[in-house]
Design a protein around this motif. Structure first.
Motif, mmCIF file in Angstrom:
data_model
loop_
_atom_site.group_PDB
_atom_site.id
_atom_site.type_symbol
_atom_site.label_atom_id
_atom_site.label_comp_id
_atom_site.label_asym_id
_atom_site.label_seq_id
_atom_site.Cartn_x
_atom_site.Cartn_y
_atom_site.Cartn_z
ATOM 1 N N ASP A 63 -73.041 22.663 -12.008
ATOM 2 C CA ASP A 63 -73.178 23.171 -10.644
ATOM 3 C C ASP A 63 -73.021 22.034 -9.634
ATOM 4 O O ASP A 63 -72.341 22.169 -8.619
ATOM 5 C CB ASP A 63 -74.545 23.838 -10.475
ATOM 6 N N ALA A 64 -73.656 20.897 -9.907
ATOM 7 C CA ALA A 64 -73.570 19.713 -9.046
ATOM 8 C C ALA A 64 -73.669 18.491 -9.941
ATOM 9 O O ALA A 64 -74.192 18.559 -11.056
ATOM 10 C CB ALA A 64 -74.687 19.711 -8.004
ATOM 11 N N LEU A 65 -73.171 17.376 -9.459
ATOM 12 C CA LEU A 65 -73.147 16.175 -10.291
ATOM 13 C C LEU A 65 -74.545 15.731 -10.691
ATOM 14 O O LEU A 65 -74.767 15.268 -11.808
ATOM 15 C CB LEU A 65 -72.431 15.038 -9.559
ATOM 16 N N ASP A 66 -75.532 15.867 -9.781
ATOM 17 C CA ASP A 66 -76.881 15.417 -10.117
ATOM 18 C C ASP A 66 -77.564 16.317 -11.133
ATOM 19 O O ASP A 66 -78.645 15.994 -11.624
ATOM 20 C CB ASP A 66 -77.745 15.237 -8.866
ATOM 21 N N ARG A 67 -76.942 17.467 -11.476
ATOM 22 C CA ARG A 67 -77.483 18.274 -12.579
ATOM 23 C C ARG A 67 -77.248 17.567 -13.904
ATOM 24 O O ARG A 67 -78.013 17.748 -14.857
ATOM 25 C CB ARG A 67 -76.838 19.666 -12.618
ATOM 26 N N LEU A 68 -76.185 16.760 -13.967
ATOM 27 C CA LEU A 68 -75.941 15.971 -15.171
ATOM 28 C C LEU A 68 -77.021 14.912 -15.334
ATOM 29 O O LEU A 68 -77.483 14.641 -16.437
ATOM 30 C CB LEU A 68 -74.563 15.317 -15.106
ATOM 31 N N GLY A 69 -77.440 14.300 -14.230
ATOM 32 C CA GLY A 69 -78.495 13.303 -14.280
ATOM 33 C C GLY A 69 -78.683 12.624 -12.946
ATOM 34 O O GLY A 69 -77.919 12.831 -11.998
ATOM 35 N N ARG A 70 -79.730 11.790 -12.888
ATOM 36 C CA ARG A 70 -80.030 11.031 -11.680
ATOM 37 C C ARG A 70 -79.682 9.554 -11.834
ATOM 38 O O ARG A 70 -79.631 8.827 -10.862
ATOM 39 C CB ARG A 70 -81.517 11.161 -11.346
ATOM 40 N N ASP A 71 -79.488 9.138 -13.060
ATOM 41 C CA ASP A 71 -79.117 7.750 -13.336
ATOM 42 C C ASP A 71 -77.596 7.659 -13.266
ATOM 43 O O ASP A 71 -76.894 8.072 -14.183
ATOM 44 C CB ASP A 71 -79.620 7.354 -14.726
ATOM 45 N N TYR A 72 -77.088 7.130 -12.161
ATOM 46 C CA TYR A 72 -75.648 7.204 -11.944
ATOM 47 C C TYR A 72 -74.858 6.257 -12.845
ATOM 48 O O TYR A 72 -73.704 6.531 -13.153
ATOM 49 C CB TYR A 72 -75.328 6.991 -10.465
ATOM 50 N N ASP A 73 -75.486 5.175 -13.273
ATOM 51 C CA ASP A 73 -74.818 4.345 -14.283
ATOM 52 C C ASP A 73 -74.659 5.168 -15.562
ATOM 53 O O ASP A 73 -73.627 5.115 -16.236
ATOM 54 C CB ASP A 73 -75.621 3.075 -14.565
ATOM 55 N N GLY A 74 -75.700 5.923 -15.872
ATOM 56 C CA GLY A 74 -75.641 6.799 -17.044
ATOM 57 C C GLY A 74 -74.640 7.918 -16.868
ATOM 58 O O GLY A 74 -73.953 8.298 -17.812
#
Length: 207
Positions: A63-74
């Motif tokens: 749905d949104a990129l931050d649904r994948l995670g909050r650690d952007y390096d990850g």
């Protein structure tokens, strides 16, 4: 095969809106993976299950990129793993114009170069956002402190018996061992309580 990944940060939050989007895309229930867990890392049961079944040619919807995670390096690491090592694709519904790995794939080596630059920019923007968030938190704490809000654990209470034993010990009328026996404390506990008392982090109970 089309897959969907849905995430909210807590068990109390509702996933229905995200699930509805996935079903509208024709994704079967069994291929919609749902986590109710923080995005600070990728050790989430349903995400790990998704990783086990995703294969070359599959398409993963978020749905949104931050649904994948909050650690952007990850996020960058996972994005590259899925799109390059597993040769699957990712589409982020919130902004399909930017977040659609299929567009980069059709450009060959140039697409990889552009994708790397895009992901690096994403990492930089995310880092700036993290700094802004920390700054806002610090400013909020400062304002709260100025308004009399107290943070941290409340002061622990100690008995007048401990204070009396402490005073006797400091006046060298009894030994440290004698003081410990009076308050029935082991050495580590006694000296830790002494340090807390001397630092002012303990309150004397009047009971």
């Amino acid at each position: 095969m089309n897959l969907g990944y849905v995430r909210v940060s807590t068990k109390e939050q509702n996933t229905e809106r995200q699930i509805k989007k996935m079903k509208e895309l024709g994704i079967e229930d069994r291929y919609i993976f749902i986590d109710k867990q923080s995005g600070k890392d990728f050790n989430r049961p349903q995400y790990q299950a998704l990783r086990l079944i995703i294969r070359e040619g599959d398409l993963l919807y978020l749905d949104a990129l931050d649904r994948l995670g909050r650690d952007y390096d990850g996020i960058i690491r996972e994005w590259k793993l899925i799109t390059r090592e597993l040769n699957a694709d990712i589409v982020v519904l919130e902004n399909e114009t930017l977040f659609d790995s299929r567009k980069f794939r059709t450009m060959g080596d140039l697409g990889k170069l552009m994708e790397d630059q895009f992901l690096s920019l994403l990492s930089y923007v995310a880092e700036q956002e993290r700094k802004k968030t920390k700054l806002r938190q610090a400013e909020g704490i400062e304002i709260a402190l100025n308004n009399g809000v107290k943070f941290g654990r409340p002061k622990q209470k100690i008995t007048t018996e401990f204070v009396n034993a402490y005073d006797e010990w400091k006046a060298e009328r009894i030994t440290a061992v004698g003081a410990m026996k009076r308050v029935n404390m082991k050495p580590n506990t006694f000296y830790r309580r002494v340090a807390d008392y001397e630092s002012g982090s303990l309150l004397v109970s009047q009971s």
